[in-house]
Design a protein around this motif. Structure first.
Motif, PDB file in Angstrom:
ATOM      1  N   ILE A 128       0.830  -1.206   0.000  1.00 40.69           N
ATOM      2  CA  ILE A 128       0.000   0.000   0.000  1.00 40.69           C
ATOM      3  C   ILE A 128       0.864   1.255   0.000  1.00 40.69           C
ATOM      4  N   GLU A 129       2.035   1.183   0.647  1.00 47.11           N
ATOM      5  CA  GLU A 129       2.901   2.373   0.743  1.00 47.11           C
ATOM      6  C   GLU A 129       3.383   2.853  -0.618  1.00 47.11           C
ATOM      7  N   SER A 130       3.427   1.956  -1.591  1.00 49.60           N
ATOM      8  CA  SER A 130       3.858   2.377  -2.927  1.00 49.60           C
ATOM      9  C   SER A 130       2.806   3.216  -3.631  1.00 49.60           C
ATOM     10  N   VAL A 131       1.593   3.149  -3.136  1.00 51.58           N
ATOM     11  CA  VAL A 131       0.495   3.918  -3.737  1.00 51.58           C
ATOM     12  C   VAL A 131       0.131   5.120  -2.864  1.00 51.58           C
ATOM     13  N   VAL A 132       0.203   4.917  -1.538  1.00 53.83           N
ATOM     14  CA  VAL A 132      -0.166   5.962  -0.589  1.00 53.83           C
ATOM     15  C   VAL A 132       1.084   6.390   0.172  1.00 53.83           C
ATOM     16  N   GLU A 148       1.861   7.010   5.801  1.00 49.40           N
ATOM     17  CA  GLU A 148       1.934   5.732   6.509  1.00 49.40           C
ATOM     18  C   GLU A 148       0.713   5.500   7.383  1.00 49.40           C
ATOM     19  N   HIS A 149       0.214   6.583   8.007  1.00 53.32           N
ATOM     20  CA  HIS A 149      -0.966   6.466   8.860  1.00 53.32           C
ATOM     21  C   HIS A 149      -2.185   6.044   8.036  1.00 53.32           C
ATOM     22  N   LEU A 150      -2.307   6.596   6.824  1.00 46.92           N
ATOM     23  CA  LEU A 150      -3.427   6.237   5.951  1.00 46.92           C
ATOM     24  C   LEU A 150      -3.309   4.786   5.501  1.00 46.92           C
ATOM     25  N   ALA A 151      -2.091   4.310   5.262  1.00 45.27           N
ATOM     26  CA  ALA A 151      -1.886   2.913   4.860  1.00 45.27           C
ATOM     27  C   ALA A 151      -2.339   1.959   5.959  1.00 45.27           C
ATOM     28  N   GLU A 152      -2.003   2.282   7.214  1.00 47.45           N
ATOM     29  CA  GLU A 152      -2.434   1.448   8.327  1.00 47.45           C
ATOM     30  C   GLU A 152      -3.952   1.495   8.488  1.00 47.45           C
ATOM     31  N   HIS A 153      -4.520   2.664   8.213  1.00 49.15           N
ATOM     32  CA  HIS A 153      -5.977   2.815   8.276  1.00 49.15           C
ATOM     33  C   HIS A 153      -6.651   1.919   7.244  1.00 49.15           C
TER      34      HIS A 153
END
Length: 453
Positions: free
Chosen positions: A102-106, A109-114
């Motif tokens: 997900i981090e490659s798109v977003v 980091e907080h949004l990825a965990e969400h």
């Protein structure tokens, strides 16, 4: 209780006959007695979907008929379209939760965990949905577990916004229970039909040998490898307890599969449904009926099939043989002496009213159930009729219309008979106002006939 044929613009003559050749036909659908093929033949499911009010109503009706199909097929349906959808839903969210980068798109980091947290929630929801649709909200639990039945009725009414309730076709499901399995009393009291409309239409019902019906109920509502003997004892002790104690017939407390058949066709001992046919006789309607052939085919305690209204005979023409469930052995092989006695004692009025023998010819090893035969005339009940309009007179027509009006005004939560465990001699005691009105009608009829003479 779906409409097989209905034209709201149909005009009726003063004697209650339709002015056109085909009357409106109402099917009083008694559960586990046959009739699903009849509703399909007359296009009830497709008509209900096509005439839905809006897209939500159409989706609700599609969902209802798919559920009905699944419940007819399996007690615990696993291989379904719904489960396939939720399985794919779980897999996609599992990939998103554990494998997707997900981090490659977003960048956040907080949004990825969400997002991963939402994916986990979706996975849990999907698994719970599969469990609920396959093992909790299923036919056996709806009938035998009170809180599940009530929860499902509440969901249908409020969560799905009554989208599974089709009043015009009189099918679907709501807080009133299964609309296609309403008794005549419920249908009138709940306002789905007026007494006059019921009086003018052609209504029919299919009944079945209570022994065979109980085996069908068993196949539909059993748990796993539960034996017939275990099921009957549990069914009569728990599922039927509210009816046996106080005659409760409301779906909220007593499932429609448990209600005796006469509750669907009779009210206060009088048959309201225009025509009654036995499931065992349906095959006889495949060929033209003559008085000679019917004299051979009908049972000694039953009126001849020839008396059936022509509209009813036509309704069964070309009926496909559809059987949602098959049994590994004939119904009579499921019984021992104990279960035979229990089923007869529970549904003895069905045996008497619809002319079924308490003995089983195929099982000479079983003794007749104990107890004296029921005298229907003494108890105040009518033997079922193929056509209640045959041999009728103005007094009887007035009495039936008065009973229809009374049924529409009286609460439908309890049996008009007071429950099957009430002593037969006490089941039907007419109220004083009813007796007065009946006597008044009879006196009026006699005065009219005297004047004519």
């Amino acid at each position: 209780m779906p409409w097989l044929v209905r034209d709201k613009n149909k005009v009726y003559e003063s004697d209650g006959k339709a002015s056109s050749s085909t009357p409106n036909i109402l099917f009083v659908h008694i559960p586990r007695c046959g009739g699903t093929a009849l509703t399909k033949k007359h296009g009830v499911p497709s008509r209900a979907i096509e005439t839905a009010d809006n897209w939500l109503h159409r989706c609700g009706m599609r969902m209802f008929f798919y559920t009905y199909y699944l419940w007819e097929r399996d007690n615990f349906p696993i291989w379904t379209k719904w489960n396939a959808f939720f399985a794919i839903f779980v897999l996609l969210n599992g990939y998103l939760r554990y494998y997707a980068n997900i981090e490659s798109v977003v960048d956040n980091e907080h949004l990825a965990e969400h997002i991963r947290g939402h994916a986990l929630f979706n996975m849990v929801f999907g698994v719970l949905a599969i469990i609920g649709l396959s093992f909790i909200f299923v036919a056996p639990n709806f009938a035998r577990v009170s809180w599940i039945r009530k929860a499902q009725m509440i969901m249908v009414e409020y969560f799905f916004l009554r989208s599974m309730d089709h009043k015009d076709c009189m099918t679907g499901m709501s807080m009133n229970g299964w609309l296609l399995h309403l008794t005549t009393h419920k249908m009138l009291n709940y306002g789905y039909l007026t007494p006059r409309d019921f009086h003018n239409c052609m209504s029919l019902a299919i009944v079945r040998n209570p022994y065979a019906r109980m085996v069908s109920v068993y196949m539909y509502n059993r748990y796993g490898n539960e034996s017939f003997q275990e099921f009957v004892k549990s069914w009569l002790a728990t599922t039927l307890q509210n009816y046996s104690k106080s005659g409760v017939v409301e779906e909220w407390e007593t499932p429609c599969h448990a209600i005796p058949q006469f509750e669907y066709t009779h009210y206060e001992g009088m048959q309201l449904v225009h025509a009654v046919l036995k499931q065992e006789e349906i095959k006889e309607l495949e060929s033209p009926l003559s008085k000679k052939s019917c004299a051979k085919n009908h049972s000694p305690d039953s009126p001849p099939l020839y008396d059936l209204p022509w509209a009813v005979k036509g309704a069964f023409a070309g009926l496909p043989r559809v059987n949602g469930r098959t049994t590994p052995k004939p119904w009579y092989d499921y019984y021992d002496q104990e279960t035979l006695n229990m089923v007869y004692e529970t549904y003895k009025l069905d045996f008497a009213i619809f002319g079924y023998l308490p003995t089983v010819a195929e099982r000479p090893d079983l003794q007749p159930p104990p107890g004296d035969p029921i005298d229907l005339e003494e108890a105040g009940f009518e033997l079922f009729s193929r056509n209640i309009r045959i041999g009728t007179n103005p007094t009887k027509r007035s009495l039936r219309m008065a009973l229809l009006t009374k049924a529409a005004s009286m609460p439908a939560d309890k049996s008009s008979m007071g429950g099957f465990q009430t002593p037969i001699s006490e089941i039907r005691v007419p109220e004083e106002p009813v007796l007065k009105s009946m006597n008044a009608l009879e006196r009026m009829f006699h005065e009219v006939t005297k004047k004519d003479n």
